[in-house]
Design an enzyme around this catalytic site. Structure first.
Site, PDB file in Angstrom:
ATOM      1  CE1 TYR A   1       5.382  -2.606  12.339  1.00  0.00           C
ATOM      2  CE2 TYR A   1       4.336  -4.685  12.916  1.00  0.00           C
ATOM      3  CZ  TYR A   1       4.542  -3.654  12.011  1.00  0.00           C
ATOM      4  OH  TYR A   1       3.888  -3.676  10.801  1.00  0.00           O
TER       5      TYR A   1
ATOM      6  CB  SER B   1       0.490  -5.651  11.840  1.00  0.00           C
ATOM      7  OG  SER B   1       1.217  -6.852  11.622  1.00  0.00           O
TER       8      SER B   1
HETATM    9  N1  LIG Z   1       4.757  -4.994   4.514  1.00  0.00           N
HETATM   10  C1  LIG Z   1       4.164  -5.789   5.397  1.00  0.00           C
HETATM   11  O1  LIG Z   1       4.292  -7.018   5.359  1.00  0.00           O
HETATM   12  C2  LIG Z   1       3.288  -5.188   6.482  1.00  0.00           C
HETATM   13  C3  LIG Z   1       2.533  -6.063   7.292  1.00  0.00           C
HETATM   14  C4  LIG Z   1       1.711  -5.529   8.267  1.00  0.00           C
HETATM   15  C5  LIG Z   1       1.604  -4.164   8.421  1.00  0.00           C
HETATM   16  N2  LIG Z   1       2.350  -3.337   7.639  1.00  0.00           N
HETATM   17  C6  LIG Z   1       2.189  -1.896   7.845  1.00  0.00           C
HETATM   18  O2  LIG Z   1       1.766  -1.303   6.629  1.00  0.00           O
HETATM   19  C7  LIG Z   1       2.213   0.061   6.579  1.00  0.00           C
HETATM   20  C8  LIG Z   1       2.945   0.323   5.279  1.00  0.00           C
HETATM   21  O3  LIG Z   1       4.047  -0.562   5.207  1.00  0.00           O
HETATM   22  P1  LIG Z   1       4.903  -0.782   3.878  1.00  0.00           P
HETATM   23  O4  LIG Z   1       5.227  -2.229   3.877  1.00  0.00           O
HETATM   24  O5  LIG Z   1       4.244  -0.173   2.713  1.00  0.00           O
HETATM   25  O6  LIG Z   1       6.219   0.037   4.298  1.00  0.00           O
HETATM   26  P2  LIG Z   1       7.403   0.637   3.365  1.00  0.00           P
HETATM   27  O7  LIG Z   1       8.628   0.622   4.220  1.00  0.00           O
HETATM   28  O8  LIG Z   1       7.446  -0.085   2.078  1.00  0.00           O
HETATM   29  O9  LIG Z   1       6.942   2.133   3.134  1.00  0.00           O
HETATM   30  C9  LIG Z   1       6.788   2.982   4.270  1.00  0.00           C
HETATM   31  C10 LIG Z   1       6.941   4.418   3.884  1.00  0.00           C
HETATM   32  O10 LIG Z   1       6.871   5.178   5.097  1.00  0.00           O
HETATM   33  C11 LIG Z   1       7.911   6.136   5.103  1.00  0.00           C
HETATM   34  N3  LIG Z   1       8.270   6.444   6.486  1.00  0.00           N
HETATM   35  C12 LIG Z   1       8.979   5.683   7.346  1.00  0.00           C
HETATM   36  N4  LIG Z   1       9.145   6.333   8.508  1.00  0.00           N
HETATM   37  C13 LIG Z   1       8.520   7.529   8.382  1.00  0.00           C
HETATM   38  C14 LIG Z   1       8.359   8.625   9.245  1.00  0.00           C
HETATM   39  N5  LIG Z   1       8.884   8.630  10.478  1.00  0.00           N
HETATM   40  N6  LIG Z   1       7.664   9.688   8.799  1.00  0.00           N
HETATM   41  C15 LIG Z   1       7.147   9.720   7.547  1.00  0.00           C
HETATM   42  N7  LIG Z   1       7.280   8.697   6.677  1.00  0.00           N
HETATM   43  C16 LIG Z   1       7.958   7.609   7.099  1.00  0.00           C
HETATM   44  C17 LIG Z   1       9.047   5.476   4.355  1.00  0.00           C
HETATM   45  O11 LIG Z   1       9.974   6.448   3.851  1.00  0.00           O
HETATM   46  C18 LIG Z   1       8.298   4.746   3.245  1.00  0.00           C
HETATM   47  O12 LIG Z   1       8.105   5.563   2.099  1.00  0.00           O
HETATM   48  C19 LIG Z   1       3.068   0.251   7.839  1.00  0.00           C
HETATM   49  O13 LIG Z   1       2.278   0.843   8.846  1.00  0.00           O
HETATM   50  C20 LIG Z   1       3.446  -1.168   8.225  1.00  0.00           C
HETATM   51  O14 LIG Z   1       3.731  -1.289   9.603  1.00  0.00           O
HETATM   52  C21 LIG Z   1       3.181  -3.816   6.680  1.00  0.00           C
END
Ligand SMILES: NC(=O)c1ccc[n+]([C@@H]2O[C@H](COP(=O)([O-])OP(=O)(O)OC[C@H]3O[C@@H](n4cnc5c(N)ncnc54)[C@H](O)[C@@H]3O)[C@@H](O)[C@H]2O)c1
Length: 252
Positions: free
Chosen positions: A158, A144
């Protein structure tokens, strides 16, 4: 067909970037192990893949539980015969419970670490031996930009988990490069996914977009397409790399 004959396990494949990557990877010829804690969401992703003529195996589990992750890898190998791509995508934010170190309880600190850091540990621990058997593969971790610059409103557990994944990327790249296993990390900026939805409304989105040189939030496909590059043989000399995908926010 940039991933023809490849098999990928994607954690958190039920929603957001994980779902988008599952559909895009399958469209490029990969078979997908759709791993998620949310069964309904995982089944929806698999249905999207099937509707497009692709093949997916749904495994429901929690990335913070070693037995669940090992079971998903075993199920993927049993179904598809091998794994080529480990995509440790699952991650969670919790802006109410994950705060500055001075305000965070040990329990809330540990839960963020368990999903965001131990999840990738378990996936690589049990996945790397499978990649080795197959003569190599690609590991994709998700950091991130918060790990590079910090959050204005602190979410220290985080941020630390994502920072630790940068170190893990380097360590795995050095250890397993000789086995033809590449490890790279993507740093998403602000991406409009279900993860961010509780914290966004149209006014907030406009304000955030104004701070990003490209003048929009990212969408899940912005990250999934970066992951496609790391998953494919186009990136066979990329190992230990960090790719920032943030519309220029970090540069600005
Ligand atoms: N969206 C952003 O702005 C952003 C920014 C930086 C990093 N990220 C990272 O990108 C990655 C994806 O994020 P996203 O925005 O697509 O998230 P999201 O919440 O849209 O999707 C995440 C998915 O992970 C699943 N999940 C959550 N906890 C879980 C667990 N314990 N075991 C198995 N599955 C689990 C959820 O059910 C969901 O389907 C993450 O690692 C997040 O930290 C996101």
């Amino acid at each position: 067909m940039r991933l023809k004959d490849k098999v990928a396990i994607i954690t958190g494949a039920g929603m957001g970037m994980g779902r988008e990557a599952s559909v895009i990877f399958a469209g490029e010829g990969a078979k997908i192990v759709v791993f998620d804690i949310n069964e309904t969401a995982a089944n929806e992703t698999a249905a999207l893949i099937a509707a497009d003529g692709g093949e997916a195996l749904v495994v429901v589990g929690d990335v913070s539980k070693e037995a669940d992750v090992k079971a998903a890898i075993d199920a993927g190998v049993a179904k598809f015969g091998k794994l080529d791509i480990l995509y440790a995508n699952a991650g969670v934010l919790n802006k109410k419970l994950d705060l500055s170190v001075i305000d965070t309880t040990e329990e809330n600190w540990d839960r963020m670490q368990a999903i965001n850091l131990k999840g990738p540990f378990f996936l690589t621990k049990h996945g790397i031996p499978v990649l080795k058997q197959n003569g190599g593969g690609s590991i994709i971790l998700v950091g991130s930009i918060s790990a590079l610059v910090g959050f204005t409103l602190a979410q220290d557990s985080y941020t630390c988990a994502k920072g630790a994944l940068i170190a893990l990327t380097k360590s795995l790249a050095i250890q397993f490069g000789p086995d033809n296993i590449r490890t790279n990390i993507i740093h998403p900026g602000m991406i409009d996914t279900p993860l961010q939805a509780p914290y966004l409304n149209e006014d907030k989105k406009k304000a955030i977009a104004a701070e990003i040189p490209i003048r929009r939030l990212g969408v899940a496909s912005d990250i999934a397409n970066a992951a496609l590059y790391f998953a494919s043989d186009e990136s066979t000399f990329c190992n230990g790399a960090e790719l920032v995908v943030d519309g220029g926010f970090f540069a600005g």
